[in-house]
Scaffold this active site. Structure first.
Site, PDB file in Angstrom:
ATOM      1  N   LYS A  87       4.943  -6.788  35.096  1.00  0.00           N
ATOM      2  CA  LYS A  87       4.779  -5.794  34.029  1.00  0.00           C
ATOM      3  C   LYS A  87       3.313  -5.766  33.621  1.00  0.00           C
ATOM      4  CE  LYS A  87       7.580  -3.213  31.404  1.00  0.00           C
ATOM      5  NZ  LYS A  87       8.844  -2.557  31.765  1.00  0.00           N
ATOM      6  N   GLY A 195      21.648   7.742  20.281  1.00  0.00           N
ATOM      7  CA  GLY A 195      20.454   8.276  20.929  1.00  0.00           C
ATOM      8  C   GLY A 195      20.804   9.225  22.063  1.00  0.00           C
ATOM      9  N   VAL A 196      20.629  10.528  21.785  1.00  0.00           N
ATOM     10  CA  VAL A 196      20.911  11.509  22.842  1.00  0.00           C
ATOM     11  C   VAL A 196      19.586  12.083  23.355  1.00  0.00           C
ATOM     12  CG1 VAL A 196      23.316  12.150  22.490  1.00  0.00           C
ATOM     13  CG2 VAL A 196      21.593  13.086  20.946  1.00  0.00           C
ATOM     14  N   GLY A 197      18.755  11.169  23.884  1.00  0.00           N
ATOM     15  CA  GLY A 197      17.483  11.562  24.498  1.00  0.00           C
ATOM     16  C   GLY A 197      17.705  11.814  25.979  1.00  0.00           C
ATOM     17  N   VAL A 199      18.222   9.905  28.614  1.00  0.00           N
ATOM     18  CA  VAL A 199      19.342   9.243  29.287  1.00  0.00           C
ATOM     19  C   VAL A 199      20.657   9.468  28.534  1.00  0.00           C
ATOM     20  CG1 VAL A 199      20.247   7.069  30.189  1.00  0.00           C
ATOM     21  CG2 VAL A 199      17.787   7.467  30.193  1.00  0.00           C
TER      22      VAL A 199
HETATM   23  P1  NAD Z   1      14.299   8.948  24.881  1.00  0.00           P
HETATM   24  O1  NAD Z   1      13.128   8.681  23.993  1.00  0.00           O
HETATM   25  O2  NAD Z   1      14.333  10.180  25.688  1.00  0.00           O
HETATM   26  O3  NAD Z   1      15.646   8.867  24.031  1.00  0.00           O
HETATM   27  C1  NAD Z   1      15.860   7.954  22.996  1.00  0.00           C
HETATM   28  C2  NAD Z   1      16.604   8.716  21.900  1.00  0.00           C
HETATM   29  O4  NAD Z   1      16.972   7.795  20.874  1.00  0.00           O
HETATM   30  C3  NAD Z   1      15.744   9.798  21.241  1.00  0.00           C
HETATM   31  O5  NAD Z   1      16.480  10.987  21.180  1.00  0.00           O
HETATM   32  C4  NAD Z   1      15.454   9.212  19.859  1.00  0.00           C
HETATM   33  O6  NAD Z   1      15.280  10.229  18.886  1.00  0.00           O
HETATM   34  C5  NAD Z   1      16.707   8.420  19.633  1.00  0.00           C
HETATM   35  N1  NAD Z   1      16.611   7.356  18.635  1.00  0.00           N
HETATM   36  C6  NAD Z   1      15.559   6.521  18.378  1.00  0.00           C
HETATM   37  N2  NAD Z   1      15.885   5.665  17.393  1.00  0.00           N
HETATM   38  C7  NAD Z   1      17.164   5.952  17.048  1.00  0.00           C
HETATM   39  C8  NAD Z   1      18.061   5.413  16.080  1.00  0.00           C
HETATM   40  N3  NAD Z   1      17.708   4.396  15.277  1.00  0.00           N
HETATM   41  N4  NAD Z   1      19.295   5.945  15.977  1.00  0.00           N
HETATM   42  C9  NAD Z   1      19.680   6.972  16.769  1.00  0.00           C
HETATM   43  N5  NAD Z   1      18.854   7.534  17.694  1.00  0.00           N
HETATM   44  C10 NAD Z   1      17.614   7.025  17.814  1.00  0.00           C
HETATM   45  O7  NAD Z   1      14.396   7.647  25.826  1.00  0.00           O
HETATM   46  P2  NAD Z   1      15.266   7.501  27.153  1.00  0.00           P
HETATM   47  O8  NAD Z   1      14.378   7.651  28.319  1.00  0.00           O
HETATM   48  O9  NAD Z   1      16.506   8.291  27.024  1.00  0.00           O
HETATM   49  O10 NAD Z   1      15.629   5.947  27.076  1.00  0.00           O
HETATM   50  C11 NAD Z   1      16.623   5.458  26.200  1.00  0.00           C
HETATM   51  C12 NAD Z   1      16.710   3.961  26.320  1.00  0.00           C
HETATM   52  O11 NAD Z   1      17.037   3.612  27.673  1.00  0.00           O
HETATM   53  C13 NAD Z   1      15.413   3.214  26.002  1.00  0.00           C
HETATM   54  O12 NAD Z   1      15.731   1.962  25.419  1.00  0.00           O
HETATM   55  C14 NAD Z   1      14.805   2.983  27.369  1.00  0.00           C
HETATM   56  O13 NAD Z   1      13.965   1.849  27.381  1.00  0.00           O
HETATM   57  C15 NAD Z   1      16.042   2.735  28.197  1.00  0.00           C
HETATM   58  N6  NAD Z   1      15.866   3.019  29.628  1.00  0.00           N
HETATM   59  C16 NAD Z   1      15.500   4.258  30.041  1.00  0.00           C
HETATM   60  C17 NAD Z   1      15.346   4.515  31.390  1.00  0.00           C
HETATM   61  C18 NAD Z   1      14.954   5.885  31.902  1.00  0.00           C
HETATM   62  O14 NAD Z   1      15.038   6.114  33.113  1.00  0.00           O
HETATM   63  N7  NAD Z   1      14.548   6.793  31.039  1.00  0.00           N
HETATM   64  C19 NAD Z   1      15.561   3.482  32.329  1.00  0.00           C
HETATM   65  C20 NAD Z   1      15.966   2.232  31.877  1.00  0.00           C
HETATM   66  C21 NAD Z   1      16.110   2.011  30.515  1.00  0.00           C
END
Ligand code: NAD
Length: 400
Positions: A87, A195-197, A199
């Protein structure tokens, strides 16, 4: 590129130090410091993202890079990738201090490992930053598809989030089968998604397609609006209420530390399976979930779809392919779907070993990369000059 290798004597003071192979401190420019840690390369070059973040001091950044790089060794091992764990962290504010020159300097820092460390996007860095780094090193993955087009990439590359969601979906299916033994399927179940981001929303869509009822929470109104328009029938609750809702599965897809004393006490679910990294605030929360009879699917196993995606891109780009994988998109997707089998194996082993699932996953990962060390030492003896070997068994090798 100026750097200092930090020795074990110094690193022993850090709680996250675990006989890392190489930990390097760089002075990039304008006083900006970065660290790259290679934890273990028994299974192959160390792949892990580059984070840019404000830390209160250097010690905090070192602890973070040590912890995160170790986590990547475990994740890559259980993802079935011929990759070790590493990392990088850049100590700075990505909103105000990031420049193209800084990213190029970071690319040179990555290059100093001569391939023993491969970098990728992480929080605070973007695809664009990977492009800047790629001007200085070939050991970067997660590049935009347009950069890969025309170079026989077989549709690899691009945004890994949908693959992370796909892997999570398959992990959820395995957990459901393990918990209910065929008596219930997703159409009988409610999933609460925190969290509906990128993923979380994709995962919710896949679960809903199979008939699951979705309850969602997010702190960003625009993400909730998007979820409502793309999911249709979805119940929205506040971020504080998501832990205590009546549901069968909780899918943490926001930030780390979602599972702690306070939130675990509120949970009424049977299963926890979601994408967020570092879901357990402290290691004892693994056991606390067992005591509550909640089946926890270890985060780094279920969310490994993204690293499989960028790993395949790197295999294609570098020609490094010791296990003769079929490096094209269909095979990569099939590899992501194998998360389902890995999750089943962990859940069964946890039962057999009478251990929490997180601890079981760690043990299985250790068995894999320690076995990798044994295989490598046999290989080293038979072919000591073979430069394709990475790492050492005693954790002392410095990659110059
Ligand atoms: P993202 O930023 O697109 O989505 C995260 C969502 O969580 C956002 O919509 C944000 O507004 C919401 N959020 C933040 N704090 C919150 C809370 N307290 N309550 C409710 N919602 C909240 O990120 P992502 O890429 O979707 O990743 C989500 C998680 O998965 C992260 O922990 C990331 O490290 C992990 N992850 C992602 C990937 C990937 O390919 N993107 C791979 C492995 C792990």
């Amino acid at each position: 590129m100026n750097y200092t290798d930090l020795g074990a004597e110094y690193l022993n003071e850090f709680e996250s130090f675990d006989d890392h192979e190489t930990v390097r401190r760089f002075e990039l420019e304008d006083g900006i410091i970065a660290f790259i840690a290679v934890h273990n390369t028994n299974l192959g070059p160390a792949l892990g993202g580059c984070r840019m973040k404000r830390y209160t001091n250097e010690a905090e950044a070192i602890n973070d890079v040590l912890r995160l790089s170790r986590g990547m060794t475990y994740k890559n091992a259980l993802a079935g990738l011929p990759l070790g764990g590493g990392k990088a962290v850049i100590v700075g504010d990505y909103r105000t201090q990031k420049t193209a020159e800084l990213m190029q300097a970071m690319g040179a820092a990555v290059e100093s490992f001569e391939g023993a460390y491969v970098t990728a996007e992480d929080s605070g860095t973007s695809e664009e930053d990977m492009v800047e780094m790629s001007t200085q090193t070939d050991h970067v993955t997660g590049l935009p598809p347009e950069m890969l087009e025309g170079s026989d990439y077989g549709n690899l590359g691009g945004n890994p989030s949908p693959l992370t969601a796909l892997g999570c979906y398959h992990g959820v299916l395995s957990a459901v089968q393990h918990r209910y033994q065929g008596e219930k399927t997703l159409k009988d179940l409610t999933v609460s998604v925190q969290g509906v981001g990128a993923v979380g929303l994709e995962l919710a869509k896949l679960l809903k397609q199979d008939g699951a009822k979705i309850i969602a929470a997010d702190i960003a109104q625009d993400h909730l609006d998007k979820a409502k328009s793309e999911l249709g029938d979805v119940e929205i609750v506040s971020p504080d209420d998501i832990f205590g809702v009546e549901a069968d599965i909780f899918a943490p897809c926001a930030m780390g530390g979602a599972l702690n004393d306070e939130t675990i006490a509120q949970l009424k679910v049977d299963i926890i399976a979601g994408a967020a990294n570092n879901q357990l605030l402290k290691s004892h929360h693994d056991k606390m979930l067992v005591e509550k009879n909640i089946l926890y699917v270890p985060d780094y196993v279920i969310n490994s779809g993204g690293v499989i995606c960028v790993g395949y891109e790197y295999f294609r780009k570098s020609g490094y392919n010791p296990q003769d994988f079929n490096i094209e998109r269909g095979a990569m997707v099939a590899h992501v779907e194998q998360i389902s089998q890995t999750v089943t194996d962990i859940l069964v082993q946890a039962q057999d070993r009478s251990l929490p699932t997180g601890e079981t996953a760690d043990q299985l990962a250790e068995e894999k990369f320690l076995q990798g060390a044994a295989l490598k030492s046999v290989d080293d003896e038979s072919n000591p000059e073979d430069g394709s070997n990475f790492g050492s068994n005693d954790g002392t090798r410095l990659v110059q």
